[in-house]
Design an enzyme around this catalytic site. Structure first.
Site, PDB file in Angstrom:
ATOM      1  N   LEU A 134       0.822  -1.218   0.000  1.00  0.00           N
ATOM      2  CA  LEU A 134       0.000   0.000   0.000  1.00  0.00           C
ATOM      3  C   LEU A 134       0.852   1.263   0.000  1.00  0.00           C
ATOM      4  O   LEU A 134       0.468   2.292  -0.552  1.00  0.00           O
ATOM      5  CB  LEU A 134      -0.917   0.014   1.224  1.00  0.00           C
ATOM      6  CG  LEU A 134      -2.052  -1.011   1.256  1.00  0.00           C
ATOM      7  CD1 LEU A 134      -2.773  -0.955   2.598  1.00  0.00           C
ATOM      8  CD2 LEU A 134      -3.031  -0.775   0.117  1.00  0.00           C
ATOM      9  N   GLY A 135       2.001   1.198   0.632  1.00  0.00           N
ATOM     10  CA  GLY A 135       2.852   2.382   0.708  1.00  0.00           C
ATOM     11  C   GLY A 135       4.090   2.118   1.526  1.00  0.00           C
ATOM     12  O   GLY A 135       4.251   1.056   2.142  1.00  0.00           O
ATOM     13  N   GLY A 148       7.164   4.359   4.045  1.00  0.00           N
ATOM     14  CA  GLY A 148       7.632   5.605   4.643  1.00  0.00           C
ATOM     15  C   GLY A 148       8.971   5.396   5.308  1.00  0.00           C
ATOM     16  O   GLY A 148       9.669   4.407   5.065  1.00  0.00           O
ATOM     17  N   GLY A 149       9.329   6.348   6.189  1.00  0.00           N
ATOM     18  CA  GLY A 149      10.630   6.294   6.834  1.00  0.00           C
ATOM     19  C   GLY A 149      10.798   5.136   7.792  1.00  0.00           C
ATOM     20  O   GLY A 149      11.910   4.656   8.013  1.00  0.00           O
ATOM     21  N   PHE A 150       9.702   4.664   8.394  1.00  0.00           N
ATOM     22  CA  PHE A 150       9.784   3.602   9.388  1.00  0.00           C
ATOM     23  C   PHE A 150       9.450   2.228   8.829  1.00  0.00           C
ATOM     24  O   PHE A 150       9.844   1.215   9.391  1.00  0.00           O
ATOM     25  CB  PHE A 150       8.841   3.880  10.566  1.00  0.00           C
ATOM     26  CG  PHE A 150       9.396   4.865  11.549  1.00  0.00           C
ATOM     27  CD1 PHE A 150      10.667   4.718  12.054  1.00  0.00           C
ATOM     28  CD2 PHE A 150       8.636   5.940  11.975  1.00  0.00           C
ATOM     29  CE1 PHE A 150      11.182   5.617  12.969  1.00  0.00           C
ATOM     30  CE2 PHE A 150       9.134   6.850  12.891  1.00  0.00           C
ATOM     31  CZ  PHE A 150      10.410   6.695  13.391  1.00  0.00           C
ATOM     32  N   GLY A 151       8.683   2.171   7.755  1.00  0.00           N
ATOM     33  CA  GLY A 151       8.298   0.843   7.312  1.00  0.00           C
ATOM     34  C   GLY A 151       7.492   0.824   6.037  1.00  0.00           C
ATOM     35  O   GLY A 151       7.243   1.838   5.398  1.00  0.00           O
ATOM     36  N   THR A 153       3.876  -0.763   4.279  1.00  0.00           N
ATOM     37  CA  THR A 153       2.531  -1.188   4.652  1.00  0.00           C
ATOM     38  C   THR A 153       1.927  -2.049   3.553  1.00  0.00           C
ATOM     39  O   THR A 153       2.002  -1.698   2.369  1.00  0.00           O
ATOM     40  CB  THR A 153       1.623   0.028   4.928  1.00  0.00           C
ATOM     41  OG1 THR A 153       2.222   0.848   5.932  1.00  0.00           O
ATOM     42  CG2 THR A 153       0.251  -0.421   5.415  1.00  0.00           C
ATOM     43  N   LYS A 205       1.933  -3.544   8.870  1.00  0.00           N
ATOM     44  CA  LYS A 205       3.005  -2.550   8.792  1.00  0.00           C
ATOM     45  C   LYS A 205       4.306  -3.222   9.212  1.00  0.00           C
ATOM     46  O   LYS A 205       4.424  -3.721  10.336  1.00  0.00           O
ATOM     47  CB  LYS A 205       2.693  -1.349   9.685  1.00  0.00           C
ATOM     48  CG  LYS A 205       3.675  -0.203   9.486  1.00  0.00           C
ATOM     49  CD  LYS A 205       3.206   1.062  10.180  1.00  0.00           C
ATOM     50  CE  LYS A 205       4.169   2.219   9.926  1.00  0.00           C
ATOM     51  NZ  LYS A 205       3.724   3.467  10.586  1.00  0.00           N
ATOM     52  N   ASP A 249       2.753  14.219  14.320  1.00  0.00           N
ATOM     53  CA  ASP A 249       2.899  14.122  12.863  1.00  0.00           C
ATOM     54  C   ASP A 249       1.548  14.314  12.163  1.00  0.00           C
ATOM     55  O   ASP A 249       1.168  13.532  11.293  1.00  0.00           O
ATOM     56  CB  ASP A 249       3.518  12.775  12.475  1.00  0.00           C
ATOM     57  CG  ASP A 249       4.162  12.798  11.085  1.00  0.00           C
ATOM     58  OD1 ASP A 249       4.364  13.909  10.540  1.00  0.00           O
ATOM     59  OD2 ASP A 249       4.463  11.722  10.549  1.00  0.00           O
TER      60      ASP A 249
END
Length: 344
Positions: free
Chosen positions: A38-39, A41-44, A46, A63, A161
């Protein structure tokens, strides 16, 4: 179909138990199967997934912790924040507009969260598709999301955030959900007194948060920046005039904004924390919105005009003790007077 969770593989497989390419297990805890990405980011990363333990096999979201930070210390800190997100979701996910946590687990030396899947677009995607938000749409956003912020603040958590990407409009009923608690911070007296890790998205981050000292008002600032981005369809960095040290979002408006909403946004965007709204209730009252804040069985501690709730309670208890001592001494004096009068 089934997507391999191995970051070095990500092979799409048939519905099997092990990846046909790398041999990794395709099921988390023998029940959650990833379908597609799905996407990231900086941490993981999904994944959209299904829960195969339930007869209806409902969708869920996986995630995966996948830090991009370099260095051992940075990766350890990122890992702590990922686990912290699980803890925050377990505490907050009972709210009807925050995804519920189903599981936190470690498999093949990687951390995972499994949580409720919210089908819909985030507000950045919606902005790209429909263009600048109208005044009414932004007021609806505030009326829908402010009670969610009140809930997490009452739980003594700062999201840190707030931005369009972290607000999802559910397709089924247009309800807004606040997501991604990876940067959230517990607002204890100790935590707020110490300069912490600088986190959040730069364009939406309050000045004090950028210095590692977030407050509840920091979330309100980020919400204000989110609103002017949606109203103008202009990136926040371009809405701030460095030469004036002030926001010039009105210069980019293509829609009408009434005086009340404009004044509220201006106050949300104040650089100084004491010049800003301190609580969600203050914002709702300024907007003359009648949104009902979600109540919980917990004791609800809120900052009032910047006063730390724990210090406030401490002072109140101190005053009560003084009153009790005063009454006690008064009783002693009266009894002494009676005794002396009896002997006289």
């Amino acid at each position: 179909m089934s997507k391999c969770l191995n970051p070095d593989c990500l092979q799409t497989n048939s519905k099997t138990t092990f990846c046909q390419k790398c041999g990794s297990k395709l099921l988390l805890r023998e029940r959650y199967r990833a379908l597609e990405i799905l996407g990231q980011g900086g941490f993981g990363r999904t994944f959209l997934a299904v829960d195969e333990h339930k007869p209806s096999q409902p969708y869920c979201a996986i995630k995966q912790f996948l830090p991009q930070a370099q260095g051992t210390n940075n990766q350890e800190k990122a890992g702590e924040l990922f686990k912290q997100e699980a803890i925050q979701l377990e505490q907050l996910g009972k709210h009807q507009q925050i995804p519920e946590l189903f599981a936190y687990l470690i498999q093949d030396n990687r951390q995972y969260l499994v949580q409720e899947y919210i089908e819909g677009q985030n507000l950045l995607q919606e902005l790209a598709q429909t263009g600048a938000f109208s005044e009414a749409k932004v007021l609806n956003l505030l009326g829908d999301l402010l009670p969610v912020l009140a809930f997490i603040h009452q739980k003594l958590v700062i999201h840190r955030d707030i931005k369009p990407e972290n607000i999802i409009r559910r397709k089924s009923d247009n309800k807004l959900f606040l997501v991604d608690f990876g940067a959230a911070k517990a607002a204890t007296i100790t935590a707020l007194a110490v300069t912490g890790t600088v986190t959040g998205s730069a364009q939406y981050t309050a000045p004090e948060q950028a210095m590692g000292k977030p407050t509840f008002a920091s979330d309100l600032y980020s919400l204000g920046v989110t609103c002017i981005h949606l109203l103008t369809n202009i990136e926040p960095f371009n809405l701030f005039d460095v030469s004036k040290s002030d926001w010039v979002w009105r210069d980019y408006l293509k829609v009408k904004v009434n005086k009340t909403l404009g004044q509220v946004l201006d106050k949300l965007l104040q650089q100084g924390t004491k010049k800003r709204f301190q609580t969600v209730q203050e914002v709702l009252e300024a907007l003359q919105l009648t949104a009902k804040l979600t109540s919980t069985p917990d004791i609800q501690l809120k900052s009032v005009k910047g006063v730390n709730p724990f210090i406030f309670i401490y002072k109140v208890v101190g005053y009560l003790n003084k009153i009790i001592v005063f009454i006690w001494w008064g009783s002693v004096v009266l009894l002494a007077g009676d005794w002396l009068g009896w002997w006289g």
